[in-house]
Design a protein around this motif. Structure first.
Motif, PDB file in Angstrom:
ATOM      1  N   LEU A 198      44.112  38.198  35.866  1.00  0.00           N
ATOM      2  CA  LEU A 198      43.494  37.358  36.777  1.00  0.00           C
ATOM      3  C   LEU A 198      42.591  37.629  37.567  1.00  0.00           C
ATOM      4  CD1 LEU A 198      47.378  35.348  37.782  1.00  0.00           C
ATOM      5  CD2 LEU A 198      44.973  34.608  36.417  1.00  0.00           C
ATOM      6  N   TYR A 199      42.735  38.332  38.093  1.00  0.00           N
ATOM      7  CA  TYR A 199      41.156  39.766  38.910  1.00  0.00           C
ATOM      8  C   TYR A 199      40.342  39.397  38.170  1.00  0.00           C
ATOM      9  CZ  TYR A 199      38.236  42.820  41.381  1.00  0.00           C
ATOM     10  OH  TYR A 199      37.103  43.333  41.609  1.00  0.00           O
ATOM     11  N   LEU A 200      40.170  40.342  36.978  1.00  0.00           N
ATOM     12  CA  LEU A 200      38.019  40.012  35.907  1.00  0.00           C
ATOM     13  C   LEU A 200      38.286  38.371  36.005  1.00  0.00           C
ATOM     14  CD1 LEU A 200      39.246  43.019  33.753  1.00  0.00           C
ATOM     15  CD2 LEU A 200      37.336  43.264  35.721  1.00  0.00           C
ATOM     16  N   GLY A 201      39.062  37.650  35.542  1.00  0.00           N
ATOM     17  CA  GLY A 201      38.911  36.455  35.277  1.00  0.00           C
ATOM     18  C   GLY A 201      38.636  35.343  36.495  1.00  0.00           C
ATOM     19  N   PHE A 202      38.407  36.090  37.444  1.00  0.00           N
ATOM     20  CA  PHE A 202      38.133  35.485  38.828  1.00  0.00           C
ATOM     21  C   PHE A 202      37.185  35.982  40.020  1.00  0.00           C
ATOM     22  CE2 PHE A 202      42.780  33.775  40.492  1.00  0.00           C
ATOM     23  CZ  PHE A 202      42.181  32.738  41.637  1.00  0.00           C
ATOM     24  N   ARG A 203      36.463  37.341  39.204  1.00  0.00           N
ATOM     25  CA  ARG A 203      35.575  37.905  39.083  1.00  0.00           C
ATOM     26  C   ARG A 203      34.413  38.279  38.290  1.00  0.00           C
ATOM     27  NH1 ARG A 203      34.181  43.646  38.181  1.00  0.00           N
ATOM     28  NH2 ARG A 203      32.494  43.766  39.785  1.00  0.00           N
ATOM     29  N   GLY A 204      34.882  37.412  37.534  1.00  0.00           N
ATOM     30  CA  GLY A 204      33.549  37.283  36.589  1.00  0.00           C
ATOM     31  C   GLY A 204      32.785  35.861  36.555  1.00  0.00           C
ATOM     32  N   ASN A 205      33.983  34.664  36.691  1.00  0.00           N
ATOM     33  CA  ASN A 205      33.632  33.362  36.830  1.00  0.00           C
ATOM     34  C   ASN A 205      32.846  33.652  38.238  1.00  0.00           C
ATOM     35  OD1 ASN A 205      33.755  30.689  36.832  1.00  0.00           O
ATOM     36  ND2 ASN A 205      35.197  30.784  38.190  1.00  0.00           N
ATOM     37  N   LEU A 206      33.049  33.840  39.594  1.00  0.00           N
ATOM     38  CA  LEU A 206      32.677  33.837  40.591  1.00  0.00           C
ATOM     39  C   LEU A 206      31.454  34.922  40.688  1.00  0.00           C
ATOM     40  CD1 LEU A 206      35.221  34.300  42.830  1.00  0.00           C
ATOM     41  CD2 LEU A 206      33.937  32.091  42.942  1.00  0.00           C
ATOM     42  N   PRO A 245      32.931  40.717  32.714  1.00  0.00           N
ATOM     43  CA  PRO A 245      34.930  40.745  33.449  1.00  0.00           C
ATOM     44  C   PRO A 245      35.650  40.032  32.555  1.00  0.00           C
ATOM     45  CG  PRO A 245      32.843  41.111  34.764  1.00  0.00           C
ATOM     46  CD  PRO A 245      32.288  41.143  34.458  1.00  0.00           C
ATOM     47  N   LEU A 246      34.656  38.572  32.491  1.00  0.00           N
ATOM     48  CA  LEU A 246      34.889  37.077  31.057  1.00  0.00           C
ATOM     49  C   LEU A 246      35.540  37.299  30.116  1.00  0.00           C
ATOM     50  CD1 LEU A 246      35.991  34.668  33.338  1.00  0.00           C
ATOM     51  CD2 LEU A 246      33.733  34.001  32.668  1.00  0.00           C
ATOM     52  N   GLY A 247      35.044  38.451  29.385  1.00  0.00           N
ATOM     53  CA  GLY A 247      35.519  38.697  28.569  1.00  0.00           C
ATOM     54  C   GLY A 247      36.546  39.392  28.400  1.00  0.00           C
ATOM     55  N   LEU A 248      36.289  40.698  29.312  1.00  0.00           N
ATOM     56  CA  LEU A 248      37.484  41.806  29.326  1.00  0.00           C
ATOM     57  C   LEU A 248      38.926  40.543  29.568  1.00  0.00           C
ATOM     58  CD1 LEU A 248      36.392  44.780  31.464  1.00  0.00           C
ATOM     59  CD2 LEU A 248      36.644  44.456  28.817  1.00  0.00           C
ATOM     60  N   SER A 249      38.629  39.554  30.636  1.00  0.00           N
ATOM     61  CA  SER A 249      40.102  39.000  30.645  1.00  0.00           C
ATOM     62  C   SER A 249      40.371  37.738  30.184  1.00  0.00           C
ATOM     63  CB  SER A 249      39.626  38.519  32.017  1.00  0.00           C
ATOM     64  OG  SER A 249      40.954  36.512  32.015  1.00  0.00           O
ATOM     65  N   LEU A 250      39.641  37.476  29.093  1.00  0.00           N
ATOM     66  CA  LEU A 250      39.766  36.987  27.389  1.00  0.00           C
ATOM     67  C   LEU A 250      40.783  37.752  26.649  1.00  0.00           C
ATOM     68  CD1 LEU A 250      39.204  34.207  26.282  1.00  0.00           C
ATOM     69  CD2 LEU A 250      37.406  35.137  25.780  1.00  0.00           C
ATOM     70  N   GLY A 251      39.883  39.214  26.819  1.00  0.00           N
ATOM     71  CA  GLY A 251      40.631  39.932  26.038  1.00  0.00           C
ATOM     72  C   GLY A 251      42.862  40.480  26.550  1.00  0.00           C
ATOM     73  N   LEU A 252      42.776  40.525  27.402  1.00  0.00           N
ATOM     74  CA  LEU A 252      43.363  40.440  28.524  1.00  0.00           C
ATOM     75  C   LEU A 252      44.167  39.381  28.161  1.00  0.00           C
ATOM     76  CD1 LEU A 252      43.256  42.196  31.656  1.00  0.00           C
ATOM     77  CD2 LEU A 252      43.719  43.120  29.613  1.00  0.00           C
ATOM     78  N   THR A 253      43.984  38.034  27.977  1.00  0.00           N
ATOM     79  CA  THR A 253      44.658  36.742  27.389  1.00  0.00           C
ATOM     80  C   THR A 253      45.120  36.954  26.208  1.00  0.00           C
ATOM     81  OG1 THR A 253      43.256  35.194  29.104  1.00  0.00           O
ATOM     82  CG2 THR A 253      44.754  34.207  27.789  1.00  0.00           C
TER      83      THR A 253
END
Length: 144
Positions: free
Chosen positions: A74-82, A88-96
């Motif tokens: 969630l943190y990487l998703g928020f950070r990557g989007n903002l 960070p958004l790609g890392l969040s996608l990987g963790l998803t």
């Protein structure tokens, strides 16, 4: 959730995805409910059913590992989007992807699966799917 300042000021025509931001926020709140409900059900099942001791620990471990993955996801998703940053958004996608695998375990392969387990996991998997689609779209917008 409080995010540290990135030093970037929003520009007109910002590429950040508002639907993704809202979904990440709602998913964070839902996950707290999901975790507590699933933990309560595992405790309930261990008391009511003849839960083999060898299987209680793995089911709990999967739930706690999923909770540990959820925070950076969630943190990487928020950070990557903002910050409109692809990494960070790609890392969040990987963790998803990891969270989806653990969710499927709790949906299909835990020792006892109740109808409430099916409902909770179906909602979470749906949110993960929608969120992943929005992340891919946002990454594509950031790259172009």
């Amino acid at each position: 959730l409080h995010l540290p300042s990135t030093g970037k000021t929003p520009k007109p025509g910002s590429l950040s995805s508002l639907p993704l931001q809202i979904l990440l926020y709602v998913n964070g709140i839902y996950y707290i409910f999901y975790f507590l409900a699933t933990l309560a059900m595992i405790i309930y099942k261990s008391q009511v059913f003849s839960y083999p001791d060898d299987f209680l620990a793995p089911d709990l471990a999967v739930l706690f590992l999923m909770a540990i993955l959820e925070m950076p996801r969630l943190y990487l998703g928020f950070r990557g989007n903002l910050t409109e940053a692809e990494v960070p958004l790609g890392l969040s996608l990987g963790l998803t992807v990891g969270s989806v695998v653990l969710c499927v375990y709790l949906l299909l392969w835990q020792t006892y699966v109740l109808w409430a387990d099916v409902l909770l996991n179906a909602v979470l998997l749906s949110a993960y799917g929608l969120e992943s689609g929005l992340k891919v779209t946002a990454i594509a917008a950031f790259v172009s």
